[in-house]
Every structure is written in C-alpha cells, then in structure tokens.
Write a protein that holds these residues in place. Structure first.
Motif, PDB file in Angstrom:
ATOM      1  N   GLU A 131      49.032  55.996  42.390  1.00  0.00           N
ATOM      2  CA  GLU A 131      50.213  55.189  42.056  1.00  0.00           C
ATOM      3  C   GLU A 131      50.636  55.540  40.641  1.00  0.00           C
ATOM      4  OE1 GLU A 131      51.527  52.900  44.226  1.00  0.00           O
ATOM      5  OE2 GLU A 131      53.173  52.446  42.852  1.00  0.00           O
ATOM      6  N   PRO A 132      51.869  55.955  40.465  1.00  0.00           N
ATOM      7  CA  PRO A 132      52.328  56.307  39.118  1.00  0.00           C
ATOM      8  C   PRO A 132      52.157  55.135  38.153  1.00  0.00           C
ATOM      9  CG  PRO A 132      53.921  56.972  40.782  1.00  0.00           C
ATOM     10  CD  PRO A 132      52.878  56.164  41.481  1.00  0.00           C
ATOM     11  N   GLY A 133      51.569  55.405  37.019  1.00  0.00           N
ATOM     12  CA  GLY A 133      51.387  54.347  36.027  1.00  0.00           C
ATOM     13  C   GLY A 133      50.057  53.630  36.134  1.00  0.00           C
ATOM     14  N   LEU A 134      49.306  53.990  37.156  1.00  0.00           N
ATOM     15  CA  LEU A 134      48.052  53.255  37.381  1.00  0.00           C
ATOM     16  C   LEU A 134      47.035  53.502  36.274  1.00  0.00           C
ATOM     17  CD1 LEU A 134      46.532  51.320  39.168  1.00  0.00           C
ATOM     18  CD2 LEU A 134      45.737  53.239  40.539  1.00  0.00           C
ATOM     19  N   ARG A 185      52.377  47.493  41.587  1.00  0.00           N
ATOM     20  CA  ARG A 185      53.669  47.537  42.272  1.00  0.00           C
ATOM     21  C   ARG A 185      54.358  46.187  42.257  1.00  0.00           C
ATOM     22  NH1 ARG A 185      51.101  51.413  45.810  1.00  0.00           N
ATOM     23  NH2 ARG A 185      50.164  49.731  47.008  1.00  0.00           N
ATOM     24  N   GLU A 186      53.542  45.153  42.285  1.00  0.00           N
ATOM     25  CA  GLU A 186      54.118  43.798  42.265  1.00  0.00           C
ATOM     26  C   GLU A 186      54.441  43.350  40.849  1.00  0.00           C
ATOM     27  OE1 GLU A 186      51.339  41.345  44.284  1.00  0.00           O
ATOM     28  OE2 GLU A 186      51.534  42.452  46.169  1.00  0.00           O
ATOM     29  N   ALA A 223      37.197  52.684  29.803  1.00  0.00           N
ATOM     30  CA  ALA A 223      38.648  52.759  29.877  1.00  0.00           C
ATOM     31  C   ALA A 223      39.155  53.935  29.051  1.00  0.00           C
ATOM     32  CB  ALA A 223      39.272  51.442  29.396  1.00  0.00           C
ATOM     33  N   ASP A 224      38.555  54.130  27.892  1.00  0.00           N
ATOM     34  CA  ASP A 224      38.962  55.249  27.039  1.00  0.00           C
ATOM     35  C   ASP A 224      38.667  56.590  27.693  1.00  0.00           C
ATOM     36  OD1 ASP A 224      40.111  53.852  24.986  1.00  0.00           O
ATOM     37  OD2 ASP A 224      38.195  53.478  23.998  1.00  0.00           O
ATOM     38  N   LEU A 225      37.507  56.639  28.366  1.00  0.00           N
ATOM     39  CA  LEU A 225      37.176  57.873  29.081  1.00  0.00           C
ATOM     40  C   LEU A 225      38.265  58.201  30.104  1.00  0.00           C
ATOM     41  CD1 LEU A 225      35.212  60.146  29.944  1.00  0.00           C
ATOM     42  CD2 LEU A 225      34.171  58.508  31.520  1.00  0.00           C
ATOM     43  N   TYR A 226      38.653  57.160  30.847  1.00  0.00           N
ATOM     44  CA  TYR A 226      39.688  57.365  31.868  1.00  0.00           C
ATOM     45  C   TYR A 226      40.973  57.884  31.240  1.00  0.00           C
ATOM     46  CZ  TYR A 226      36.888  54.770  35.281  1.00  0.00           C
ATOM     47  OH  TYR A 226      35.909  54.361  36.128  1.00  0.00           O
ATOM     48  N   LEU A 227      41.292  57.291  30.097  1.00  0.00           N
ATOM     49  CA  LEU A 227      42.548  57.667  29.440  1.00  0.00           C
ATOM     50  C   LEU A 227      42.501  59.107  28.939  1.00  0.00           C
ATOM     51  CD1 LEU A 227      43.556  54.523  27.363  1.00  0.00           C
ATOM     52  CD2 LEU A 227      44.927  55.685  29.108  1.00  0.00           C
ATOM     53  N   SER A 228      41.320  59.530  28.502  1.00  0.00           N
ATOM     54  CA  SER A 228      41.228  60.820  27.820  1.00  0.00           C
ATOM     55  C   SER A 228      41.093  62.002  28.760  1.00  0.00           C
ATOM     56  CB  SER A 228      40.029  60.820  26.871  1.00  0.00           C
ATOM     57  OG  SER A 228      40.025  59.633  26.101  1.00  0.00           O
ATOM     58  N   HIS A 229      40.678  61.738  29.989  1.00  0.00           N
ATOM     59  CA  HIS A 229      40.397  62.885  30.842  1.00  0.00           C
ATOM     60  C   HIS A 229      41.415  63.067  31.956  1.00  0.00           C
ATOM     61  CE1 HIS A 229      36.590  64.588  29.413  1.00  0.00           C
ATOM     62  NE2 HIS A 229      36.608  63.475  28.715  1.00  0.00           N
ATOM     63  N   PRO A 230      42.030  64.211  31.954  1.00  0.00           N
ATOM     64  CA  PRO A 230      43.098  64.507  32.909  1.00  0.00           C
ATOM     65  C   PRO A 230      42.664  64.341  34.357  1.00  0.00           C
ATOM     66  CG  PRO A 230      42.908  66.222  31.256  1.00  0.00           C
ATOM     67  CD  PRO A 230      41.739  65.330  31.062  1.00  0.00           C
ATOM     68  N   ASP A 231      41.396  64.572  34.629  1.00  0.00           N
ATOM     69  CA  ASP A 231      40.923  64.405  36.000  1.00  0.00           C
ATOM     70  C   ASP A 231      41.168  62.978  36.486  1.00  0.00           C
ATOM     71  OD1 ASP A 231      40.121  66.928  36.208  1.00  0.00           O
ATOM     72  OD2 ASP A 231      37.991  66.482  36.559  1.00  0.00           O
ATOM     73  N   PHE A 232      40.729  62.050  35.668  1.00  0.00           N
ATOM     74  CA  PHE A 232      40.916  60.650  36.023  1.00  0.00           C
ATOM     75  C   PHE A 232      42.395  60.332  36.113  1.00  0.00           C
ATOM     76  CE2 PHE A 232      36.598  60.397  34.271  1.00  0.00           C
ATOM     77  CZ  PHE A 232      35.983  59.703  35.302  1.00  0.00           C
ATOM     78  N   ARG A 233      43.075  60.746  35.070  1.00  0.00           N
ATOM     79  CA  ARG A 233      44.501  60.447  34.993  1.00  0.00           C
ATOM     80  C   ARG A 233      45.215  60.948  36.253  1.00  0.00           C
ATOM     81  NH1 ARG A 233      48.106  59.000  31.077  1.00  0.00           N
ATOM     82  NH2 ARG A 233      46.540  58.913  29.420  1.00  0.00           N
ATOM     83  N   ALA A 234      44.915  62.188  36.604  1.00  0.00           N
ATOM     84  CA  ALA A 234      45.587  62.782  37.763  1.00  0.00           C
ATOM     85  C   ALA A 234      45.278  61.972  39.024  1.00  0.00           C
ATOM     86  CB  ALA A 234      45.115  64.224  37.952  1.00  0.00           C
ATOM     87  N   ARG A 235      44.029  61.592  39.140  1.00  0.00           N
ATOM     88  CA  ARG A 235      43.640  60.874  40.345  1.00  0.00           C
ATOM     89  C   ARG A 235      44.361  59.530  40.436  1.00  0.00           C
ATOM     90  NH1 ARG A 235      39.455  58.040  42.703  1.00  0.00           N
ATOM     91  NH2 ARG A 235      38.844  57.265  40.655  1.00  0.00           N
ATOM     92  N   TYR A 236      44.417  58.821  39.335  1.00  0.00           N
ATOM     93  CA  TYR A 236      45.056  57.506  39.366  1.00  0.00           C
ATOM     94  C   TYR A 236      46.557  57.624  39.556  1.00  0.00           C
ATOM     95  CZ  TYR A 236      40.606  55.566  37.985  1.00  0.00           C
ATOM     96  OH  TYR A 236      39.299  55.203  37.960  1.00  0.00           O
ATOM     97  N   GLU A 237      47.127  58.622  38.910  1.00  0.00           N
ATOM     98  CA  GLU A 237      48.568  58.769  39.024  1.00  0.00           C
ATOM     99  C   GLU A 237      48.970  59.180  40.438  1.00  0.00           C
ATOM    100  OE1 GLU A 237      50.766  57.888  36.634  1.00  0.00           O
ATOM    101  OE2 GLU A 237      48.996  57.225  35.528  1.00  0.00           O
ATOM    102  N   ARG A 238      48.055  59.905  41.078  1.00  0.00           N
ATOM    103  CA  ARG A 238      48.336  60.305  42.460  1.00  0.00           C
ATOM    104  C   ARG A 238      48.322  59.067  43.362  1.00  0.00           C
ATOM    105  NH1 ARG A 238      44.367  63.829  45.655  1.00  0.00           N
ATOM    106  NH2 ARG A 238      43.249  63.456  43.717  1.00  0.00           N
TER     107      ARG A 238
END
Lengths: 256, 256
Positions: free
Chosen positions: A238-241, A183-184, A221-236
DNA sequence: CTTGACCCTCACGCAAGGTGAGGGCCTATC
DNA sequence: GATAGGCCCTCACCTTGCGTGAGGGTCAAG
C-alpha cells in the motif's frame, strides 16, 4: 392575526410530531407566536415558515443547534451554509464507502483467498537478506547487538516450517489490517491501531526468540525506514504504508 | 492462568478507554475473566480475543446489542453477518449521495437558474387543454361540476399576468420538491410530505378561486392519473412522479 | 509510611426526541 | 348542565455509547 395554529395542527401540516414542537420550544429553536392563558401554544404564518426552514436543514442531518445559529444570524448565506454541510455529508459518504470496501475485502479473506496472497508476498522474505539488516543494527547499536542477532537466528531456525508459515500469515494479517487503516485515513497516532501494533510487537518477539521491548520496537521502525527492502515491500502492499507503519510504531512505543 | 490484564492494560492494548470496558461489563457484552476481592476486573486471553471481535464489528457502526447477539450465538456466520451489515452501510451511503445531489440542485436553484426552467416548463400549461379536463370532470361528477368550472375559469382570468406567473413558479417549486423526495425514495405516505401537499392543495385552491376540499383534492389525483397530458408532464419532470404524486395526494387527504 | 498511580461505584451529561403519567381545557351532544 | 372524547399542558424517565467527574478504596515503590 390571520390564522393561529395549535401544536397538533402545525405538526400535522408540517409532518412532525407534537413532541418535536415541544422540544423545539424547549431549546428555543421555534417558539410559538403567542401563548394563551391556559399555556396553549399558538403558531402563526411566520413560525410555519421558520419550521419549513428548520426541517429543510434538518433533512440533511444538520444539528439543531447549528440550524438555530444559521437562522438566527440575520442575513445569513444559505448557499454557503449548504456548501459547508455538503462537504460534511461527502465526508460521511466517503467514510461509508471505505467501510464497505473494507468489508468486501474482509469477506474475500474469510472466503480463503488470502492464503495464496500471503504465501506469495511473504515466503522467504525475512531470511533472504537478513545479513544486511544485521550489519545496520550492529553499526547503529554496537557489538552488544551481535549476541542478540545470533540468538535471533537460532530462535528462527529452531522453528518448524509450519510454525514459520504460521508466523508469516500472522504478519500478513497485521499488515493488511494496518494498510486498511491507512486507506481509511485513520491517524497513525490513533489509539485504535494499538491492538495491531501489539500483535506486531508480539510477532517481532516471536521472530527474535525474546520479547521485543518498546525501545527496541521504536528502533525497529528506523530500520524499516532506512532499508529499501522494507520500504519496497510496504509500498507494494500500500503506497505510504512505510511512513504510516513506522509513525504508528513510534507513537505506540511512546504511548504505552 | 497465563496472563491477567487489568482494565487499563486491556484498554491500552486494545485502543479503547477504561470507561468503555466498564460499559461493556455493565451491559454484559464483555465480562472480566474474574473479579478480585477488591472488585478489580481481570481479563484473560479469551476476553482480549472477544474484544477484538467486538471492535471489529463496532468499526462498521454495528450496534453493541447486535454484536452481542452475533457473538453469543455459537457457530454464527461471520460472512453472512458482514454481508447484511454491508447492505445497511450501502443504503446509508446511498442516502448521503442522494442528499448531496439534492443540495447541489438546491444550490443551483438558489443561484437563480430556476426561473428560466420554471417559465420553460409551465408557461401556458394550465389554460391550453383545459377543455378536455373539463369534459372529464363533468362526465365523472355530473352537471354540478359545470358551475365549478365556470367559477374556476373566471377566477383564473381575473388574475393578473404577474400573479399567474407567480402561481406557476409556486407550482414548479412544489413539484420540484416532491420530485426530489421521490428520488430520495421517501415513501408517498410519509408525513414529511405533508407540507408540500399542503402548499399544493392551497395552490389548487388559488387556481380554482375557492378552497380545495380534501375530497376534491383526492379526486384531482384521479384526474392526474387519467389524463395523458398530466402524466406526460409529470413523467418528464421525473419518471414515476405521476404515481408518486397521486398516491401522496390521496394519503394526505385520508390522513389530515 | 507516604505518594502517586491505579482501581472501584455511582451518577449526570450529550442529541433528538419517544413514550407515558397525571391533570386541565374545550366543545359537542344528550 | 353534565358528561364524553379529544386536545392541551407539564413533568420526567428512556434510548446509544460512552465522557467526565466525584468520592473513596488499593497497591507498589521509594
């Protein structure tokens, strides 16, 4: 010559100190109209006017060097100079507002409201769909990964419930901190993220029951990028996280 | 001891430079856990933690000395420290916003919209109810004042229309600047107001046809305070300007 | 045993002046 | 015409939070 002003006089009239005038003379920003035998400085009308201009720009926090450059470029555009400086001020103001928001959130957290939030977001998360992640890891890294996964599961299961909750809180802490950096608008490559990534890597090590190598960390990091579960959690959170975290992880792994 | 970190290691983990750690050691903010024969610095867990705290506060622009004072006072209140610092940040942010607004207005003025405004506000003003002011001045200062007033009227009448308009524009300029200072919460006693008060006093001198002494200038402040016409005009320009201007005039007269 | 990466201690530099120290100049008053 | 007080000058060091070498010692690997 109509009127010659001494340093003191010019200083009093203009609301600055004598030392300031000396300084401006030193750096060539405002030279006296003429200098007496006795080395006294004398200023005229024109110098008074120039000083007004200098002080005008100085008020806005402009650097003296920048002011000199402005005033000494004949036919310069006041409006454009001001607009440019305005942008800088706006950026600073925005930065302060960000910091204030961060402080507010920190205060809230210190006041203990964070615990619920953490439990909310993190309970049960890492065990739930573990199977899918395992498949992906094995696909990508071959069968040798299978042993690691087995180790990891045993390590996790062997932890007490309290310890598991503790680990989840730690994760929440780290991710919150990173979200704030995002955010900063702190660059994902910035060195100041290192402490959080260090904690994150240590956390991963805890979860796995063995230290997380830098290579493994970058791979994660690649795992996080590839799996929607992670993605959804991080985006929830903070968008872009997702992108931010994974970039930061890779940059960190490459740097250390 | 579990783990001893060298400067480089601690620096990398924490996202600072080695020089920074040297510096913190120098000023006693963060001392190594122990120092080898070879004078190498070694840091432990506790130092890493302390560094985290330091960096946390540093982020918000807190001075290193203040941070040291905070951390070294055992049992200190993080929340209160943050709240106090928050207030400082808020003040800075507000200051920047003020400056931005001032710049915006200045840009507008440079774009020439000010001329109408000046004519609007100032046309005809000083001649209109001159009579009342005269009465007040005579009441307060006795009959000797009558001659001055007569002089003043002659001086004013002898000026060309162009010159009169020029003077009104100058007045508008000065008053606008002072109003901005007021909005920026610059103290009425501040030395930085001097240039504007200097111009204002010169302006009064022009109007009167003779130089305005410091005493007379301070007296004029009372006139402004006592007459609703002036008060209304200044308050219309900016609420609170009457008191601000008159305080500034008196402070200036006393100081120079 | 050498190389390269790391460590150390000075010490100067930045921005924008603050704060004396030590000494000359000016002018008003006695 | 001498003295006091106020103003002027030029050094030159201090502040914040480090950056950036210089010059030299130490350590682990090949």
């Amino acid at each position: 010559m109509s009127k010659e002003l001494t340093v003191k006089q010019l200083a009093t009239i203009s609301g600055v100190t004598v030392r300031t005038l000396h300084h401006y003379d030193e750096i060539g920003l405002l030279k006296p109209a003429n200098v007496g035998e006795n080395r006294y400085r004398y200023y005229g009308e024109a110098e008074l006017l120039r000083l007004q201009q200098i002080l005008f720009y100085r008020e806005f926090g402009m650097q003296l060097g920048a002011i000199a450059a402005l005033l000494d470029r004949p036919g310069f555009d006041h409006v454009r100079a001001l607009s440019e400086h305005r942008a800088k001020l706006a950026a600073k103001a925005e930065r302060y507002r960000q910091l204030i928001r961060t402080i507010d959130r920190t205060i809230d957290r210190l006041n203990g409201e964070q615990l619920m939030n953490a439990n909310d977001l993190y309970k049960g998360f890492p065990l739930e769909r573990q199977v899918d992640y395992e498949k992906w890891l094995v696909e990508r890294h071959g069968d040798a990964m299978k042993d690691h996964i087995a180790d990891s599961k045993r390590a996790l299961a062997s932890l007490s419930g309290d310890r598991q909750r503790q680990l989840m809180t730690e994760l929440a802490d780290i991710e919150c901190a990173l979200a704030e950096k995002l955010r900063e608008r702190v660059s994902a490559e910035a060195g100041e993220l290192a402490p959080f990534l260090e904690r994150h890597r240590a956390w991963v090590g805890e979860m796995w029951g063995r230290p997380c190598s830098l290579q493994a960390y970058a791979g994660l990091a690649d795992l996080y990028l590839s799996h929607p579960d992670f993605r959804a959690r991080y985006e929830r959170l903070e968008p872009g996280l997702t992108g931010y975290l994974t970039s930061a992880m890779k940059a960190y792994a490459a740097r250390v």
